[in-house]
Structures are given as C-alpha cells and as structure tokens.
Motif scaffolding. Structure first.
Motif, short mmCIF file in Angstrom:
data_model
loop_
_atom_site.label_atom_id
_atom_site.label_comp_id
_atom_site.label_asym_id
_atom_site.label_seq_id
_atom_site.Cartn_x
_atom_site.Cartn_y
_atom_site.Cartn_z
N VAL A 227 0.85 -1.19 0.00
CA VAL A 227 0.00 0.00 0.00
C VAL A 227 0.89 1.24 0.00
O VAL A 227 1.75 1.39 0.87
CB VAL A 227 -0.94 0.02 1.22
CG1 VAL A 227 -1.81 1.27 1.20
CG2 VAL A 227 -1.79 -1.23 1.26
N VAL A 228 0.67 2.12 -0.98
CA VAL A 228 1.41 3.38 -1.05
C VAL A 228 0.44 4.52 -0.77
O VAL A 228 -0.62 4.62 -1.41
CB VAL A 228 2.07 3.58 -2.43
CG1 VAL A 228 2.74 4.95 -2.51
CG2 VAL A 228 3.11 2.49 -2.67
N ILE A 229 0.77 5.35 0.20
CA ILE A 229 -0.06 6.50 0.56
C ILE A 229 0.69 7.76 0.20
O ILE A 229 1.83 7.96 0.60
CB ILE A 229 -0.41 6.47 2.06
CG1 ILE A 229 -1.19 5.19 2.38
CG2 ILE A 229 -1.22 7.71 2.45
CD1 ILE A 229 -1.43 4.98 3.85
N GLY B 211 12.71 11.18 -11.15
CA GLY B 211 14.06 10.71 -10.87
C GLY B 211 14.22 9.23 -11.10
O GLY B 211 15.34 8.71 -11.09
N GLY B 212 13.07 8.52 -11.29
CA GLY B 212 13.15 7.12 -11.69
C GLY B 212 12.84 6.08 -10.63
O GLY B 212 12.68 4.90 -10.96
N THR B 213 12.75 6.46 -9.36
CA THR B 213 12.42 5.49 -8.32
C THR B 213 11.04 4.90 -8.55
O THR B 213 10.09 5.63 -8.85
CB THR B 213 12.48 6.13 -6.92
OG1 THR B 213 13.78 6.64 -6.69
CG2 THR B 213 12.12 5.13 -5.83
N GLU B 214 10.91 3.57 -8.44
CA GLU B 214 9.62 2.91 -8.60
C GLU B 214 9.28 2.15 -7.32
O GLU B 214 10.12 1.45 -6.75
CB GLU B 214 9.64 1.95 -9.79
CG GLU B 214 9.71 2.67 -11.14
CD GLU B 214 9.54 1.71 -12.30
OE1 GLU B 214 9.75 0.49 -12.11
OE2 GLU B 214 9.17 2.17 -13.40
N LEU B 215 8.03 2.29 -6.89
CA LEU B 215 7.56 1.63 -5.68
C LEU B 215 6.46 0.64 -6.06
O LEU B 215 5.49 1.02 -6.72
CB LEU B 215 7.00 2.65 -4.69
CG LEU B 215 7.91 3.81 -4.30
CD1 LEU B 215 7.13 4.85 -3.50
CD2 LEU B 215 9.11 3.30 -3.51
N PRO B 216 6.56 -0.63 -5.68
CA PRO B 216 5.50 -1.59 -5.96
C PRO B 216 4.23 -1.21 -5.20
O PRO B 216 4.30 -0.81 -4.03
CB PRO B 216 6.07 -2.92 -5.48
CG PRO B 216 7.10 -2.55 -4.46
CD PRO B 216 7.67 -1.24 -4.91
N ALA B 217 3.08 -1.33 -5.86
CA ALA B 217 1.83 -0.93 -5.22
C ALA B 217 0.66 -1.67 -5.85
O ALA B 217 0.48 -1.61 -7.07
CB ALA B 217 1.62 0.57 -5.34
N ASP B 218 -0.12 -2.36 -5.03
CA ASP B 218 -1.39 -2.88 -5.54
C ASP B 218 -2.57 -2.09 -4.98
O ASP B 218 -3.73 -2.38 -5.27
CB ASP B 218 -1.55 -4.38 -5.26
CG ASP B 218 -1.17 -4.78 -3.85
OD1 ASP B 218 -1.19 -3.91 -2.97
OD2 ASP B 218 -0.84 -5.96 -3.65
N LEU B 219 -2.25 -1.05 -4.19
CA LEU B 219 -3.25 -0.09 -3.72
C LEU B 219 -2.55 1.23 -3.47
O LEU B 219 -1.51 1.27 -2.81
CB LEU B 219 -3.92 -0.59 -2.44
CG LEU B 219 -5.02 0.31 -1.85
CD1 LEU B 219 -6.23 0.35 -2.76
CD2 LEU B 219 -5.42 -0.17 -0.47
#
Length: 445
Positions: A145-147, A221-229
């Motif tokens: 979960v990314v907020i 800047g290219g950072t990727e965060l996994p998120a299914d919500l």
C-alpha cells in the motif's frame, strides 16, 4: 415545507449549528438536509481500516442528537438555493422555504493531476460511507500500500493499515506534518513511524503505472515503488458549488463570512470546511480543515441566527488539533516557530520536558515534550506544540485558550494547576510551566 432554520449538511458543523439554533431559539423550527441516511465521524475515518472492526462503528448517532431536540431531518441532496425567494430545491424534488439558511456542505478530497490516477486500485479518503466500504475491502486484499501525502490523515491511515500486516509506504514531498509542527516534531513522528515498519520516501509523483490496475508508483528521478493499492491524501477542497450558484461571495479558499458567520446574504450563514477560514494572528487564509474549527464556527452561527450576541463573534482561527500515530500523540495550536518568523515576529521559544505521571514508574507513563512560542516584545503566546502520551490531547486545549486570550509567558508561568500522581505530570515539573519559565528566562536576557 417551510422552516425557520434550514441547515444543509450534517457533519460536525451542520449538527452543531442545528443543535445550537434549537438551544438559543427553542421556538424556531429547524430542518437538516443531508445526502446520506448515515453520518460518518470524519476524524474517525482513518481508524476504520484497523482499530475499528467496521465502518458502522464510526457512524454518528444522529437520532440521539436530533430527535430529543425536536430537529427534523430530510435525507436528500440540496441542489439549488434561491436567496430571493428563500427556497431550497433538492434532487428528490422537494422545495423547502426558510427564514435563515446555514450552508455546511464540507469538503472533498483533492484529485491530483497524475497520469494513471484512473487506474483500478487508486483511491482518496472522502467522507462517503459506500466509498469507504469498498476501500476497506481493497485494503484487506492488498499487500503493498502506497499512501501519497504527509498530513495527519495520511499518517493516521498509514499507521492503521500497517497494523494489518501490510507493507505501507508514505510518499511525501516535504517533511511530515509541516503545516502544524516545527522540524523537531516532524523528526519525532518520522522516527516513530519507521520504528513500527512504515517506510517513508521523499519525492514527487511522476505517474502511476499498470495495465488495468495500479502496479507501481513512479517518482520523478526514476524510483519505482510496488503498489497494488494507492491512496492519495493530499488535502481537501471546500464544497462551494451551491454557494456559487446562489450568487454568494466565494473566494478560492471557500465561502466568505463575517465574524458572525454570515455570508454576503444577511440571512444565509456558512460554517465548516466550505468556509474561508482566516488565521488568528495574520488574517491570512487558513487552509487546515478541522472538525474543531467547524464546531467553533457552528456555535457562533447557531447563536447569532436571529440576533447578534457580541461575545460569540469569530475572532479567526487558532487551528488547534491533535493526532495519534504509532503510539505517539502530537498536538498543536497557533503559529509554528517557522511560520511566526516568516511572518516577521521576533520570537522567544521555551521548552519543557517531563513524564506525564509522578513518579514516572507508574504504568502507562509517557515523556511529554512541550514547545511554546512567544513574541519577544510583550511575551504573548503565539503557538504551542506538544508530543507524548494521550494526555497531550487535552493539554493542548489549555494552550489554545491561552492563545485565544493572548496570555503572556509570565501569566502561563503562574498558572495554577491541579495535579495527581496517576493523572498528570508533577507540579514541580509541569511541562507547560517549564516551557513558560524557559521562555521568561530568555526574555530577560
């Protein structure tokens, strides 16, 4: 239908206005028009994801308030206000005439202009029962979960969701709780969140990526965060559409009101998130939306509907609130040191630190840190910040009153207090008095 008072909206501001109107004018008829047949406690919304078992546990028992007071309720959506004929029309076809009208339509979440926002699995935090039920189910299914956001709602929601064993990441543009706290308090809450397993990433959102459903959050800047919500909590905008259509004065910050909560029409009042708030010290627009502010304005409006009561005028917004995150309670009122200096105040800062029980070996004891900001010229209090245990939630109310009454460091230093070993900090080392003493010593140098 015709009523003496019609209130449009039934969150904290609408409820309080209706009740105040009945208390001060018991012979007047009062109607509340509300969109949903249930009412949500706005400040309790973050806790429906963890602490509370269901959203139904966060509902306002409106019948408990309205029926005993003799207040009527119409479950419908107000769609048009005619100030000339004093008429409200609803989506269901009702027409209600009024002598006095109160707009308490609240606010809605800011929708960001971010590519991928329309993907499945992307949400905001509205005050909407059915929407929140769906979101709660999605939270149960999610793993990552990314907020997006660093305000108190974002932090509270993130803390609640991590209690479910989810991987939670907060994406923040600047430091946490920046509008209400100085850096040392932001660092305190960030440290506590990291300790309990919430990841915090600083950066700007470039886009949300995925086919049909969100899979990643990509930062500039290219950072990727996994998120299914993904949950956006980046602020709220006032619901002013009814006021605009009615021809009332509206600014970019909300509906304009005077010190008695009257709009540009003498018989129409407005309260709560839909109103333009103004800062207690500077008179500038104040954008933080709080239930405490809404009810403060509502009591003024309800008391002044049919005759003005000088002692209940609105002398602007102090902005007092508390939050509880990862076992840490933080509370603030008035200006931060950073904001006060930016406005041009020459300030003196006092600090106090002590356990909230005495002796400190009592179970449940927490260390309290208090920071008070005073003006150097006369020592008047400008702001306060406190962190510690749950006792902080009420302690800040003492300081809000001190700000409202423009007390000085000397007056706070000589404040007479009640103490008890199991309930409060020691009278020898009470944090508010310590901070006032610290400031007084600095004022003399």
């Amino acid at each position: 239908m015709k009523y003496d008072v019609v209130v449009v909206g039934a969150s904290a501001g609408g409820i309080t206005t209706a009740l105040a109107a009945k208390r001060f004018y018991p012979d007047k008829s009062v109607l509340v028009i509300k969109k949903e047949d249930v009412g949500i406690i706005s400040c309790g919304i973050p806790y429906v994801f963890g602490t509370l078992k269901s959203i139904d546990e966060d509902l306002i028992p409106l019948d408990m308030f309205f029926k005993p007071a003799g207040i009527d309720v119409l479950v419908d959506e107000a769609t048009h206000i005619d100030p000339k004929t004093k008429l409200v029309r609803t989506r269901g076809g009702e027409e209600v005439r009024w002598e006095k009208l109160v707009i308490a339509t609240g606010s809605r979440p800011v929708i960001p202009e971010v590519p991928g926002f329309d993907l499945d699995g992307v949400y905001t935090i509205p005050k909407d029962y059915e929407y929140l039920k769906k979101l709660k189910e999605r939270v149960k299914e999610a793993e990552n979960v990314v907020i997006i956001g660093g305000g108190f709602i974002a932090l509270e929601v993130g803390d609640e969701i991590r209690k479910l064993g989810k991987d939670v990441t907060l994406v923040v543009r600047s430091r946490l709780l920046r509008s209400s706290f100085d850096p040392e308090f932001s660092e305190m809450v960030e440290s506590r969140l990291r300790e309990v397993g919430v990841d915090i990433v600083y950066g700007h959102i470039e886009r949300l990526a995925g086919e049909q459903r969100v899979e990643k959050v990509r930062l500039v800047g290219g950072t990727e965060l996994p998120a299914d919500l993904v949950i956006f909590s980046i602020g709220y905008r006032p619901n002013v559409e009814l006021a605009v259509k009615a021809g009332l004065k509206v600014t970019r910050y909300g509906i304009w009101t005077d010190e008695y909560m009257r709009t540009s029409h003498p018989d129409i009042f407005a309260v709560g998130d839909c109103v333009e708030h103004r800062d207690f010290f500077t008179g500038k627009p104040y954008t933080l939306m709080l239930a405490s502010t809404a009810t403060f304005e509502a009591r003024i409006a309800g008391a002044n509907l049919f005759r003005l009561q000088i002692v209940r005028e609105n002398r602007r917004t102090i902005g007092v609130y508390a939050t509880h995150v990862a076992g840490l309670t933080l509370a603030a009122a008035g200006l931060t040191e950073e904001a006060a200096r930016k406005e041009g105040f020459e300030v003196i800062v006092g600090y106090g630190k002590a356990p909230d029980r005495h002796p400190a070996v009592f179970p449940g004891t927490s260390m309290i840190t208090a920071k008070l900001i005073f003006s150097r010229d006369r020592g008047a209090i400008l702001g306060a910040q406190i962190a510690g245990g749950k006792s902080v939630g009420e302690m800040i109310n003492i300081l809000a009153l001190a700000i409202q009454k423009r007390l000085t460091a000397s007056e706070l230093y000589t404040l007479q207090i009640a103490t008890h070993p199991l309930l409060t900090a020691s009278p020898v080392a009470y944090p508010i008095l310590q901070a006032a003493e610290d400031a007084l010593a600095k004022l003399r140098t």
